[in-house]
Write a protein that holds these residues in place. Structure first.
Motif, PDB file in Angstrom:
ATOM      1  N   GLY A  70       0.852  -1.202   0.000  1.00  0.00           N
ATOM      2  CA  GLY A  70       0.000   0.000   0.000  1.00  0.00           C
ATOM      3  C   GLY A  70       0.877   1.237   0.000  1.00  0.00           C
ATOM      4  O   GLY A  70       2.100   1.150  -0.228  1.00  0.00           O
ATOM      5  N   THR A  72       1.486   3.309   2.603  1.00  0.00           N
ATOM      6  CA  THR A  72       2.342   3.466   3.795  1.00  0.00           C
ATOM      7  C   THR A  72       3.693   2.821   3.526  1.00  0.00           C
ATOM      8  O   THR A  72       4.755   3.419   3.764  1.00  0.00           O
ATOM      9  CB  THR A  72       1.665   2.831   5.033  1.00  0.00           C
ATOM     10  N   HIS A  98       0.982  13.263   4.741  1.00  0.00           N
ATOM     11  CA  HIS A  98       0.367  12.176   5.508  1.00  0.00           C
ATOM     12  C   HIS A  98       1.392  11.666   6.525  1.00  0.00           C
ATOM     13  O   HIS A  98       2.598  11.753   6.300  1.00  0.00           O
ATOM     14  CB  HIS A  98      -0.011  11.050   4.530  1.00  0.00           C
ATOM     15  N   ALA A 100       2.325   8.835   7.028  1.00  0.00           N
ATOM     16  CA  ALA A 100       3.175   7.787   6.451  1.00  0.00           C
ATOM     17  C   ALA A 100       4.406   8.368   5.766  1.00  0.00           C
ATOM     18  O   ALA A 100       5.304   7.628   5.357  1.00  0.00           O
ATOM     19  CB  ALA A 100       2.374   6.930   5.470  1.00  0.00           C
ATOM     20  N   MET A 145       3.498  15.780  -1.241  1.00  0.00           N
ATOM     21  CA  MET A 145       2.394  14.979  -1.756  1.00  0.00           C
ATOM     22  C   MET A 145       1.746  15.643  -2.981  1.00  0.00           C
ATOM     23  O   MET A 145       1.837  16.862  -3.156  1.00  0.00           O
ATOM     24  CB  MET A 145       1.349  14.732  -0.668  1.00  0.00           C
ATOM     25  N   ASP A 174       3.702  11.513  -2.816  1.00  0.00           N
ATOM     26  CA  ASP A 174       2.664  10.577  -2.403  1.00  0.00           C
ATOM     27  C   ASP A 174       1.408  10.949  -3.203  1.00  0.00           C
ATOM     28  O   ASP A 174       0.776  11.969  -2.942  1.00  0.00           O
ATOM     29  CB  ASP A 174       2.437  10.733  -0.888  1.00  0.00           C
ATOM     30  N   GLN A 177      -4.010  10.089  -3.181  1.00  0.00           N
ATOM     31  CA  GLN A 177      -5.337  10.691  -3.385  1.00  0.00           C
ATOM     32  C   GLN A 177      -5.489  11.270  -4.797  1.00  0.00           C
ATOM     33  O   GLN A 177      -6.600  11.624  -5.192  1.00  0.00           O
ATOM     34  CB  GLN A 177      -5.574  11.798  -2.354  1.00  0.00           C
TER      35      GLN A 177
HETATM   36  C1  LIG Z   1      -2.179  10.621   1.188  1.00  0.00           C
HETATM   37  C2  LIG Z   1      -2.140   9.248   1.785  1.00  0.00           C
HETATM   38  N1  LIG Z   1      -0.965   8.635   1.902  1.00  0.00           N
HETATM   39  C3  LIG Z   1      -0.865   7.409   2.433  1.00  0.00           C
HETATM   40  C4  LIG Z   1      -1.971   6.722   2.884  1.00  0.00           C
HETATM   41  C5  LIG Z   1      -1.811   5.340   3.461  1.00  0.00           C
HETATM   42  O1  LIG Z   1      -2.169   4.390   2.499  1.00  0.00           O
HETATM   43  P1  LIG Z   1      -2.344   2.847   2.834  1.00  0.00           P
HETATM   44  O2  LIG Z   1      -3.657   2.736   3.518  1.00  0.00           O
HETATM   45  O3  LIG Z   1      -2.336   2.159   1.522  1.00  0.00           O
HETATM   46  O4  LIG Z   1      -1.198   2.420   3.667  1.00  0.00           O
HETATM   47  C6  LIG Z   1      -3.226   7.332   2.793  1.00  0.00           C
HETATM   48  C7  LIG Z   1      -4.426   6.655   3.329  1.00  0.00           C
HETATM   49  O5  LIG Z   1      -5.098   7.136   4.213  1.00  0.00           O
HETATM   50  C8  LIG Z   1      -3.309   8.624   2.216  1.00  0.00           C
HETATM   51  O6  LIG Z   1      -4.483   9.252   2.097  1.00  0.00           O
END
Ligand SMILES: Cc1ncc(COP(=O)(O)O)c(C=O)c1O
Length: 388
Positions: A70, A72, A98, A100, A145, A174, A177
């Motif tokens: 994903g 993260t 985010h 992450a 992002m 990132d 979205q």
């Molecule tokens: C901008 C952004 N980055 C990262 C993530 C994390 O993604 P994932 O749920 O695939 O780990 C999200 C999810 O909420 C997000 O909106």
């Protein structure tokens, strides 16, 4: 009728995506790495087709796509991978990112990296010239992002990318979205690393990808985990073939949609709902309307606690702040970053429309909000101010 307006948290998996992945559970079940027999070869063909579909959406080549669990993981691989290779240096990011991205960068800071977090104004849009001004000889990574998950603001990635490439500084974005809503071209925009995750664009949870640019200037990335050397050595581990196939199918559907009237449809519904909310009075949009994803609404509603509104409108799925941090009651760091005071943060809601949002649902939601907001205001005006 329950209405789903929380498409920034996650999206419904498109039935066409489910259909594409289903045969890969019990019919085409080989290990994609076992290419010495037909079972593995068929699974591998599915994975490689999906890799091509994801690459096509980004203007990348298939070899540049690394499957992950994903966004993260993709963000961690990008940020930690580049910085650990560099060993030390300076990182530029923004206050809007985010967790992450923010959290791995904070870890690197603990370990001696220097970090500049670019502040933003009420528009929620990063100023590209502020990013350029922060660049130093020892800057090893810029991570900004593409679109924000709470206020939907779209960042000037092309301008930042051009400046990064000129100075040979790797740019990570990132795009979780932005996928399917923003026209992305990693070559045109000089993007070196890009994270995405299927569950934000009508694919399943648990699969995403990191685009890792090949070619010159050389980009070096240390993996997070070691093992069988899958995914060009960047991400060892047996590939979840059905999920990879689903990611590809979801990407292909987004590619089609970008060339259709779908985004216009969603934006018209969003504008209709937003204008109704603003017309209620003492409702303010958070972040720029102009530089905004077509499906996002984030508003602060005067005189009403967002939790009370959500309780009142239980059958409308929405979010207060970002879903990832709504478990704890800490004010959203994104709304705080754009200068929203604490009281207003607690009066904010986020709505995300999507592919499956219908005009009828928006009509119903409009009526429900227009009724509930004045009713709740009336209720709370009878209470002492301290309990509002
Ligand atoms: C901008 C952004 N980055 C990262 C993530 C994390 O993604 P994932 O749920 O695939 O780990 C999200 C999810 O909420 C997000 O909106």
């Amino acid at each position: 009728m329950a209405i789903y307006l929380d498409n920034h948290a996650t999206t419904r998996c498109d039935p066409r995506v489910v259909e594409a992945m289903t045969p890969y559970f019990s019919d085409i079940y080989g290990n994609a790495a076992s290419r010495s027999h037909s079972f593995g070869m068929r699974a591998n063909a599915g994975v490689e087709r999906a890799r091509g579909q994801v690459a096509a959406l980004l203007g990348a080549s298939a070899k540049e796509i690394v499957f992950t669990s994903g966004a993260t993981e993709a963000n961690n691989l990008a940020v930690l991978g580049v910085c650990r290779t560099a060993g030390r240096g300076h990182i530029i990011t923004s206050t809007l990112e985010h967790k992450a991205v923010l959290d791995p960068i904070a870890k690197l800071e603990d370990n001696g990296f220097e970090v500049t977090r670019i502040a933003v104004d009420a528009s929620g849009v990063v100023d590209a010239s502020a990013v350029v001004a922060a660049m130093r000889d020892d800057t090893v990574l810029v991570s900004i992002m593409m679109a924000n998950n709470e206020i939907g603001t779209i960042q000037p990635i092309a301008a930042i990318g051009a400046a990064c490439r000129e100075r040979s500084i790797p740019l990570h974005t990132d795009a979780s979205q932005a996928i399917g809503k923003v026209d992305i071209d990693v070559v045109r925009d000089h993007i070196d690393l890009l994270s995405l995750t299927a569950h934000k664009f009508y694919g399943p949870k648990g699969i995403g990808a990191l685009f890792v640019r090949r070619g010159r200037p050389l980009l070096r990335l240390e993996p997070l985990q070691y093992g069988g050397g899958h995914e060009r050595g960047y991400r060892s581990g047996t590939l979840p073939v059905p999920q990879c196939v689903a990611l590809g199918a979801a990407a292909a559907l987004c590619d089609d949609e970008l060339n259709s009237s779908e985004l216009g449809r969603v934006q018209a519904l969003r504008d209709d709902l937003l204008d109704t909310l603003l017309a209620v009075g003492d409702v303010a949009l958070n972040g720029s309307r102009e530089h905004r994803l077509p499906n996002n609404i984030n508003v602060s509603i005067g005189g009403i606690d967002s939790k009370a509104l959500m309780m009142n409108l239980r059958d409308i799925a929405m979010s207060s702040g970002s879903a990832c941090s709504s478990e704890n009651l800490k004010p959203s760091h994104v709304l705080t970053a754009i200068g929203t005071d604490k009281d207003r943060v607690h009066r904010s809601i986020r709505l995300g429309l999507g592919r499956f949002t219908t005009a009828e649902e928006v009509q119903t939601a409009k009526a429900r909000f227009a009724e509930a907001i004045p009713a709740l205001r009336l209720l709370s005006s009878g209470m002492p101010a301290s309990t509002r």
